[in-house]
Design a protein around this motif. Structure first.
Motif, short mmCIF file in Angstrom:
data_model
loop_
_atom_site.label_atom_id
_atom_site.label_comp_id
_atom_site.label_asym_id
_atom_site.label_seq_id
_atom_site.Cartn_x
_atom_site.Cartn_y
_atom_site.Cartn_z
N CYS A 171 -1.93 -1.50 -3.68
CA CYS A 171 -1.68 -0.06 -3.46
C CYS A 171 -2.76 0.56 -2.56
CB CYS A 171 -1.64 0.69 -4.79
SG CYS A 171 -0.35 0.10 -5.90
N CYS A 184 4.56 6.98 -2.87
CA CYS A 184 4.78 6.18 -4.07
C CYS A 184 3.78 6.51 -5.19
CB CYS A 184 4.68 4.71 -3.69
SG CYS A 184 4.86 3.61 -5.08
N GLY A 207 1.41 4.66 -6.32
CA GLY A 207 1.11 3.54 -7.22
C GLY A 207 2.29 3.05 -8.02
N ASN A 213 -0.51 -2.89 -9.88
CA ASN A 213 0.88 -2.72 -10.26
C ASN A 213 1.54 -4.10 -10.34
OD1 ASN A 213 3.77 -2.45 -9.70
ND2 ASN A 213 3.30 -0.29 -9.55
N CYS A 254 -1.67 0.30 1.02
CA CYS A 254 -0.22 0.45 1.25
C CYS A 254 0.08 1.69 2.11
CB CYS A 254 0.49 0.56 -0.09
SG CYS A 254 2.24 0.86 0.07
N ARG A 277 8.50 -2.92 -3.10
CA ARG A 277 8.14 -2.83 -1.68
C ARG A 277 7.17 -3.94 -1.29
NH1 ARG A 277 3.99 -2.20 1.58
NH2 ARG A 277 4.10 -0.77 3.34
N TYR A 305 1.72 4.63 0.27
CA TYR A 305 1.06 5.13 -0.95
C TYR A 305 1.37 6.60 -1.22
CZ TYR A 305 -2.15 6.17 -4.63
OH TYR A 305 -2.66 6.59 -5.83
N CYS A 348 5.76 -4.23 -7.92
CA CYS A 348 6.16 -3.38 -6.80
C CYS A 348 7.23 -4.06 -5.92
CB CYS A 348 4.94 -3.05 -5.97
SG CYS A 348 5.36 -2.35 -4.40
S1 SF4 Z 1 3.34 0.29 -5.94
FE1 SF4 Z 1 3.88 -0.79 -4.05
S2 SF4 Z 1 4.82 0.75 -2.70
FE2 SF4 Z 1 3.71 1.80 -4.33
S3 SF4 Z 1 1.71 2.23 -3.47
FE3 SF4 Z 1 1.55 0.32 -4.61
S4 SF4 Z 1 1.92 -1.30 -3.09
FE4 SF4 Z 1 2.66 0.65 -2.22
#
Ligand code: SF4
Ligand code: SF4
Length: 355
Positions: A318, A327, A329, A342, A321, A347, A324, A345
């Protein structure tokens, strides 16, 4: 390319919602008991759960002060478990909720949903129901660990689908065993006159953490996203991906709205042991209080900071990313107690698929 205007509106909306944090969806984990034994159960429930069901009066007493804050914005109680139909007093609980101004619904595997139960729950004011169906008959029964569970879930849907004013949907947990039968399952649901279908992947939590082969590979995640994009063009049934994760390039194509984890912002839960949290599958490390020690309304108003300020999620993948800001997180239910990264994810997993 994401639509920049939608992106801007979404960020503002999320900021305002977080500042206001109006509670509009409250899960009640009314039991840890269940009548089947799903391989992917996020709660690891069983027929003989050691813990007793929460007495309904304890739950009602805890949430009654919410009436003070819900005048503008009525609160839906989503009764979950375990399997809520294991409770013999479920209709009584629902009726009392309705009499006290709450809307309510259940999340069920449909196994014990008989005509008699259906009539009783409707008479008690049930307004919404989600039924799980995880594939065509052999696949569903395998995942649910019960040879009769498909037929019973479909029978439940036959009763539910035509009740005027009853909101419902079917939820399917997609895994390597059922992903190739999604087109056939879609046609089956349409033939059954189902109007709303939600798909999710299986998160590595609860019993599913021990069943690693239930997780989709990155290529299968892409296959699922492509399937949903296509299915959404079919107007015979509303199909969407669940709220489990930001989906990168697929965002704005697989759901009606952009990804927004409402946990602790608009969603809370009361777990079977009285713990106050957000969605029931969130790691217990994030529990914010307990109805047997704390005032629920006070906890909702003054705690939950970890969910309303998510700066701490800027770690692991994250941190770098590019999505971010949209999203923050990802899904709260995918963060482990050590908060190092996480766990699911979409993505991030899609980014590893080679073209
Ligand atoms: S959960 Fe995935 S899409 Fe969301 S900020 Fe983290 S890496 Fe990026
Ligand atoms: S914790 Fe998970 S299920 Fe709950 S709102 Fe967030 S993404 Fe959705």
């Amino acid at each position: 390319m994401p639509n920049k205007f939608n992106q801007f509106i979404h960020r503002q909306f999320r900021k305002n919602e977080t500042a206001l944090h109006e509670l509009n969806y409250l899960f009640w984990e009314c039991t840890r008991r269940c009548n089947i034994k799903c391989l992917h159960c996020g709660s690891d429930c069983s027929a003989e759960a050691a813990a007793e069901d929460m007495p309904f009066d304890d739950f009602l007493r805890a949430i009654l002060p919410l009436q003070k804050v819900s005048a503008r914005n009525s609160i839906t109680i989503a009764i979950t478990g375990g399997e809520p139909l294991m409770r013999k007093d479920l209709a009584r609980c629902g009726r009392a909720l309705r009499e006290n101004g709450f809307l309510w619904g259940i999340v069920t595997n449909g196994y014990a949903y008989t005509q008699e139960v259906h009539a009783k729950l409707l008479a008690a004011g049930m307004g919404a129901i989600t039924v799980s169906l995880d594939g065509l008959e052999p696949t569903h029964n395998w995942l649910r660990g019960n040879s009769g569970s498909f037929v019973r879930a479909v029978n439940a849907l036959k009763m539910i689908r035509s009740v005027p004013g009853l909101a419902y949907d079917v939820v399917t947990c997609v895994n390597p065993r059922n992903i190739n039968e999604l087109p056939a399952l879609k046609e089956f649901l349409i033939a059954e006159q189902i109007k709303a279908w939600r798909l999710c992947t299986i998160a590595p939590i609860g019993r599913a953490a021990e069943n690693g082969d239930l997780r989709l590979s990155p290529a299968e995640v892409k296959q699922l996203m492509d399937f949903i994009v296509d299915a959404r063009k079919d107007t015979r049934m509303a199909t969407q991906f669940s709220c489990e994760s930001h989906t990168g390039q697929y965002e704005q194509k697989v759901r009606d709205s952009c990804f927004f984890c409402h946990a602790g912002v608009n969603i809370a839960s009361v777990l079977q042991d009285g713990s106050i949290s957000a969605c029931p599958n969130i790691n217990r490390h994030f529990v914010q209080g307990n109805i047997y020690q704390d005032n629920f309304l006070d906890v909702w108003e003054n705690r939950f900071d970890v969910m309303r300020n998510r700066n701490w999620t800027k770690t692991g993948p994250c941190r770098e990313c590019s999505d971010y800001k949209d999203c923050l997180g990802g899904a709260m239910h995918l963060w482990k107690e050590n908060q190092d990264a996480n766990q699911g994810c979409i993505r991030h997993r899609l980014s590893t698929v080679t073209a």
